[in-house]
Scaffold this motif. Structure first.
Motif, PDB file in Angstrom:
ATOM      1  N   GLN A  92      -9.748   3.602  -8.330  1.00  0.00           N
ATOM      2  CA  GLN A  92      -9.123   3.424  -7.027  1.00  0.00           C
ATOM      3  C   GLN A  92      -9.193   4.758  -6.276  1.00  0.00           C
ATOM      4  O   GLN A  92      -8.873   5.810  -6.851  1.00  0.00           O
ATOM      5  N   PHE A 147       0.533   0.214 -11.060  1.00  0.00           N
ATOM      6  CA  PHE A 147       0.392  -0.450  -9.752  1.00  0.00           C
ATOM      7  C   PHE A 147       1.706  -0.617  -8.992  1.00  0.00           C
ATOM      8  O   PHE A 147       1.699  -0.998  -7.839  1.00  0.00           O
ATOM      9  N   GLY A 203      -4.477  -0.196  -8.181  1.00  0.00           N
ATOM     10  CA  GLY A 203      -3.490   0.880  -8.148  1.00  0.00           C
ATOM     11  C   GLY A 203      -2.941   1.348  -9.488  1.00  0.00           C
ATOM     12  O   GLY A 203      -2.228   2.357  -9.541  1.00  0.00           O
ATOM     13  N   ARG A 214       0.845  -1.204   0.000  1.00  0.00           N
ATOM     14  CA  ARG A 214       0.000   0.000   0.000  1.00  0.00           C
ATOM     15  C   ARG A 214       0.879   1.252   0.000  1.00  0.00           C
ATOM     16  O   ARG A 214       0.654   2.211   0.730  1.00  0.00           O
ATOM     17  N   ARG A 220      -7.456   6.253  -3.983  1.00  0.00           N
ATOM     18  CA  ARG A 220      -6.246   7.079  -3.832  1.00  0.00           C
ATOM     19  C   ARG A 220      -5.879   7.800  -5.123  1.00  0.00           C
ATOM     20  O   ARG A 220      -5.278   8.875  -5.102  1.00  0.00           O
ATOM     21  N   SER A 221      -6.253   7.216  -6.252  1.00  0.00           N
ATOM     22  CA  SER A 221      -5.954   7.887  -7.516  1.00  0.00           C
ATOM     23  C   SER A 221      -6.824   9.143  -7.664  1.00  0.00           C
ATOM     24  O   SER A 221      -6.378  10.156  -8.201  1.00  0.00           O
ATOM     25  N   PHE A 244       0.759  -0.388  -4.971  1.00  0.00           N
ATOM     26  CA  PHE A 244      -0.067   0.712  -4.453  1.00  0.00           C
ATOM     27  C   PHE A 244      -1.432   0.305  -3.927  1.00  0.00           C
ATOM     28  O   PHE A 244      -2.312   1.148  -3.778  1.00  0.00           O
TER      29      PHE A 244
END
Ligand code: ADP
Ligand code: ASP
Ligand code: MG
Length: 408
Positions: free
Chosen positions: A212, A136, A152, A110, A214-215, A148
């Motif tokens: 995702q 990723f 990711g 992560r 976080r993106s 990620f």
């Protein structure tokens, strides 16, 4: 020439025919006069299979070894994509995360991106090549391979678009764009023409796996304009962008479902200032993301705390809570079976009331019991029995007429 970053997910590159089709699409983009940087995922099913193999050998696999293994999936696709481009006369080179200098922190499985150097991407582009980057994955400052978190590759694409100052980032997937709900669950879900970063972020963090989370966070922070569209057709997709005032006219933009949650219940904690602070500090230190917190005070000076976490964090949460309980000298922790979280999201909630009432009424009329509730400015979530999750999504979708008319 303007630069475009195009990301193709697992289903879009699942087999050689699909890889060939994607290669033709990249060629077309190039013929329209764009410099193209491509990000690809592992072929669909590959990452799952690698995770399953690792767990079969050892149930709690070491995170560094897992990253060594998972990074292989994307590395296979970049080389195949480069070859598919060569076959149709397009000069192309593949680059791993490390070769593209996608530098991360050392949090295996992560990891967060701390810097993108880009390696020789600009030189290769200047030499007329398409550069294909493995999604990723990244590399730490001491050369360790990192990944990620699931999904990711979206982050690789958004972060590269930002670092390379690309005019556009296109996320190609197996649906036509971002819908009012998962189109595989809610039959009359509608494609949204546009959605704000905040809405997309809430939808993604509440379980819509089309992006995702976080993106999306990264895109919002760095102002990366992106679109989500199908790799199987030329239909216009969904633009994700900064909010404009008319977007508040829609109260609920979409519904998200997350079926991978568990409830953590801690009972008999000392009812005194600082208890919650210590519990949640320990959880934060263990990097556990907590949602839907409820505290109630029992008799005899004890407090009970309940909250939800992702099933992936359940073990770390239990350990983190266990160590605070030991320090307090009182308390017991229990973790539920899998539950679901169903959320309705929309920036219009800031200026409209009654959303909670409509949602709860609709669920009640369908006999769905609400276990926990949480809200943010633009979201209401309920925790429910996982067996009723899809029903709840459909009911919520109908309650806000999301399927009835164009929702943008
Ligand atoms: P990729 O492999 O291209 O990254 P994903 O499987 O990660 O694709 O994401 C696409 C899937 O997300 C779709 O097939 C769809 O079932 C699911 N999905 C969930 N919620 C939504 C939504 N609101 N809009 C579109 N797709 C969604
Ligand atoms: N291959 C990784 C996964 O399956 C990353 C991605 O597809 O975005 O999660
Ligand atoms: Mg994905």
């Amino acid at each position: 020439m303007s630069m475009v970053v195009q990301k193709f997910g697992g289903t879009s590159v699942a087999d050689l025919d699909r890889i060939r089709r994607v290669a033709r699409r990249i060629k077309e983009t190039r013929e329209q006069g764009h410099d193209v940087v491509v990000v690809v995922s592992a072929r669909s099913g590959v990452t799952n299979r690698l995770v399953a193999d690792a767990r079969a050998l050892y149930p709690n696999p070491d995170a560094r070894e897992l990253d060594m293994l998972l990074a292989v999936g994307e590395q296979e696709t970049i080389a195949l994509m480069a070859l598919a481009l060569h076959a149709i006369g397009v000069p192309a080179v593949s680059r791993t995360g490390a070769q593209a200098e996608i530098v991360t922190d050392p949090e295996h499985t992560r990891a967060r991106i701390v810097r993108i150097g880009g390696g020789d991407i600009q030189e290769q582009i200047a030499a007329g090549k398409v550069v294909i980057v493995a999604g990723f994955q990244g590399v730490t400052t001491i050369g360790q391979t990192t990944t990620f978190g699931r999904g990711g590759s979206d982050l690789t694409a958004i972060a590269l678009a930002s670092a390379l100052n690309a005019g556009l980032c296109q996320i190609f997937t197996d649906v036509d764009g971002v819908y009012t709900a998962d189109p595989r669950v809610v039959a009359n879900a509608r494609k949204l023409g546009e959605v704000t970063y905040d809405e997309m972020l809430e939808l993604a963090s509440m379980g819509s796996k089309v992006m995702q989370s976080r993106s999306v966070e990264f895109a919002k922070k760095h102002g990366v304009l992106f679109e989500v569209r199908s790799s199987f057709n030329n239909n216009p997709g969904t633009i994700v962008k900064e909010e404009i005032s008319s977007m508040e006219d829609v109260v609920v933009r979409g519904v998200a479902v997350d079926k991978n949650q568990v409830k953590v219940a801690i009972s008999d904690l000392p009812d005194q200032p600082g208890t919650a602070a210590r519990v949640f500090q320990n959880l934060a230190d263990a990097d556990v993301n907590v949602d839907m917190i409820v505290q109630n005070i029992g008799r005899g000076g004890v407090a009970n705390l309940t909250f939800t976490v992702s099933i992936d964090d359940a073990y770390r949460a239990e350990r983190a809570v266990g160590s605070v309980i030991e320090q307090f000298g009182s308390g017991t922790v229990s973790i539920s079976d899998r539950i679901a979280k169903v959320s309705v999201v929309g920036v219009g909630m800031r200026s409209h009331s009654g959303v909670a009432a409509s949602l709860f009424t609709a669920l009640a009329e369908t006999g769905i019991n609400i276990q926990l509730i949480s809200t943010s400015e633009i979201k209401i979530s309920v925790a429910i029995d996982v067996a009723r999750a899809d029903d709840a999504a459909r009911v919520a979708h109908d309650a806000f007429n999301l399927g009835a008319s164009e929702a943008t």
